[in-house]
Design a protein around this motif. Structure first.
Motif, short mmCIF file in Angstrom:
data_model
loop_
_atom_site.label_atom_id
_atom_site.label_comp_id
_atom_site.label_asym_id
_atom_site.label_seq_id
_atom_site.Cartn_x
_atom_site.Cartn_y
_atom_site.Cartn_z
N PHE A 68 0.86 -1.19 0.00
CA PHE A 68 0.00 0.00 0.00
C PHE A 68 0.90 1.23 0.00
O PHE A 68 1.21 1.79 1.06
CB PHE A 68 -0.94 -0.02 1.22
N SER A 70 0.71 4.31 -0.55
CA SER A 70 0.28 5.59 0.05
C SER A 70 0.12 5.51 1.56
O SER A 70 -0.14 6.52 2.21
CB SER A 70 -1.06 6.03 -0.55
N ALA A 71 0.25 4.31 2.13
CA ALA A 71 -0.03 4.15 3.56
C ALA A 71 1.02 4.86 4.40
O ALA A 71 2.21 4.78 4.14
CB ALA A 71 -0.07 2.67 3.91
N ASP A 72 0.53 5.56 5.43
CA ASP A 72 1.41 6.26 6.36
C ASP A 72 1.73 5.33 7.53
O ASP A 72 0.82 4.77 8.16
CB ASP A 72 0.68 7.52 6.86
N GLN A 259 -8.32 0.19 4.41
CA GLN A 259 -8.98 0.87 3.29
C GLN A 259 -10.38 1.40 3.60
O GLN A 259 -10.85 2.29 2.88
CB GLN A 259 -9.03 -0.05 2.07
N HIS A 262 -9.29 4.66 4.87
CA HIS A 262 -8.48 5.35 3.86
C HIS A 262 -8.74 4.75 2.47
O HIS A 262 -7.93 3.98 1.96
CB HIS A 262 -6.99 5.23 4.21
N TRP A 265 -5.92 4.51 -0.25
CA TRP A 265 -4.71 3.68 -0.13
C TRP A 265 -4.86 2.48 -1.08
O TRP A 265 -5.34 1.41 -0.70
CB TRP A 265 -4.52 3.21 1.31
#
Ligand SMILES: [Zn+2]
Length: 324
Positions: A68, A70-72, A259, A262, A265
């Protein structure tokens, strides 16, 4: 049996004490039981009007957070803690399939991974048997898309059809994509394996293949729903009977704890991440607004429930059904 307040206040409390006493008296003195060490069969039934839907568990898969992009990292840790799952480099998700019995036709939507993605998957045949479903009785195999965790189980390792009497229904855009030698040629090594798996799964059904488009009737009570992005022909199936509906939404969600809050993501397996994100948002909005029940292939088993708005979105799983 129904309880009312008066029963609780009069006979109920005393009765409860007697019961507790008798239970204490009957306490077993036998030696410790051996631990079962395994879960019960992964099957769950749900009525949708006059149609019966059975969720079938194929197993589970651990997805690395790096899938993922874009995952923070801090937010992932927060979500893992908030969901009481291990804090670490992966999140665990189910692989589900769904059998739909309309009363006239027996349809299976996807069939798990077989042995294509490791030993934690491939339980679909045993769980089908536990559910009393004979693969020879299946009329239609309806695919959401041709990724290995969805098509592995429709074919044996030797290339024979697992559902020997079934028609194979798949969206034209997915079939054309995965069967194309030109597109396969451009894929990397892992990508090529995906193509090979899709072609091996499709081959034994080639003579009873039905390619469909958007909003097509699969059998009465089941229609296709275009959900593109994850793959070109990624398709959901709307099950409808009377005033009840269930949307089998395939891979709108790959990792539930990430998800739902988010939707943007995307997972690395998305063929078109931007389209997949837009489709996920649109599907969440529609499900939340219409209070539509959904079933997901990677939502924790049985993968059935509702979507609600909660800052982002949140999943509310179904409660156990006593009657269908
Ligand atoms: Zn999948």
């Amino acid at each position: 049996m129904k309880f009312c307040r008066r029963q609780v206040l009069t006979g109920g409390v005393a009765g409860g004490m007697v019961l507790a006493g008798s239970l204490l008296g009957a306490r077993p003195v036998a030696a410790a039981q051996a631990l079962a060490g395994r879960q019960v069969p992964g099957i769950y039934r749900l009525g949708v009007g006059d149609i019966e839907v059975t969720a079938i568990l194929d197993g589970y898969i651990d997805l690395g957070i790096e899938l993922f992009p874009s995952a923070d990292a801090e937010e992932v840790t927060r979500l893992q803690r908030a969901n009481f799952v291990p804090v670490g480099p992966s999140v665990r998700g189910a692989v589900n399939a769904f059998v739909v019995n309309t009363g006239e036709k027996l349809v299976i939507v996807d069939a798990g991974a077989r042995d294509l993605m490791g030993p934690t998957l491939g339980q679909l045949p045993a769980n089908l048997e536990a559910a009393g479903i004979d693969p020879e009785a299946v009329d239609v195999v309806a695919l959401t898309h041709m990724h290995p965790d969805h098509i592995g189980g429709i074919v044996t390792a030797n290339g024979a059809a697992v559902f020997p009497n079934a028609e194979l229904v798949v969206h034209t855009d997915d079939w054309n994509f995965w069967m194309s030698p030109e597109i396969m040629e451009k894929a990397n090594e892992q990508g090529k394996m995906f193509f090979q798996a899709a072609q091996a799964a499709g081959t034994p059904y080639a003579k009873r293949l039905r390619q469909i488009g958007d909003d097509a009737e699969v059998v009465p009570g089941i229609r296709s729903v275009a959900l593109p992005g994850h793959t070109p022909g990624h398709t959901g199936y709307m099950i409808s009977s009377g005033d009840q509906s269930l949307l089998i939404w395939a891979d709108i969600v790959n990792a539930a704890i990430l998800q739902f809050p988010h939707p943007d993501w995307a997972i690395a397996f998305d063929i078109s991440p931007e389209v997949a994100i837009a489709t996920r948002r649109r599907t969440f909005e529609m499900a939340a607004t219409e209070r539509l029940m959904i079933a997901g292939m990677h939502v924790p088993f049985p993968g059935i429930g509702h979507v609600v708005r909660d800052g982002g979105f949140r999943f509310v799983p179904v409660s156990w059904n006593y009657e269908l």
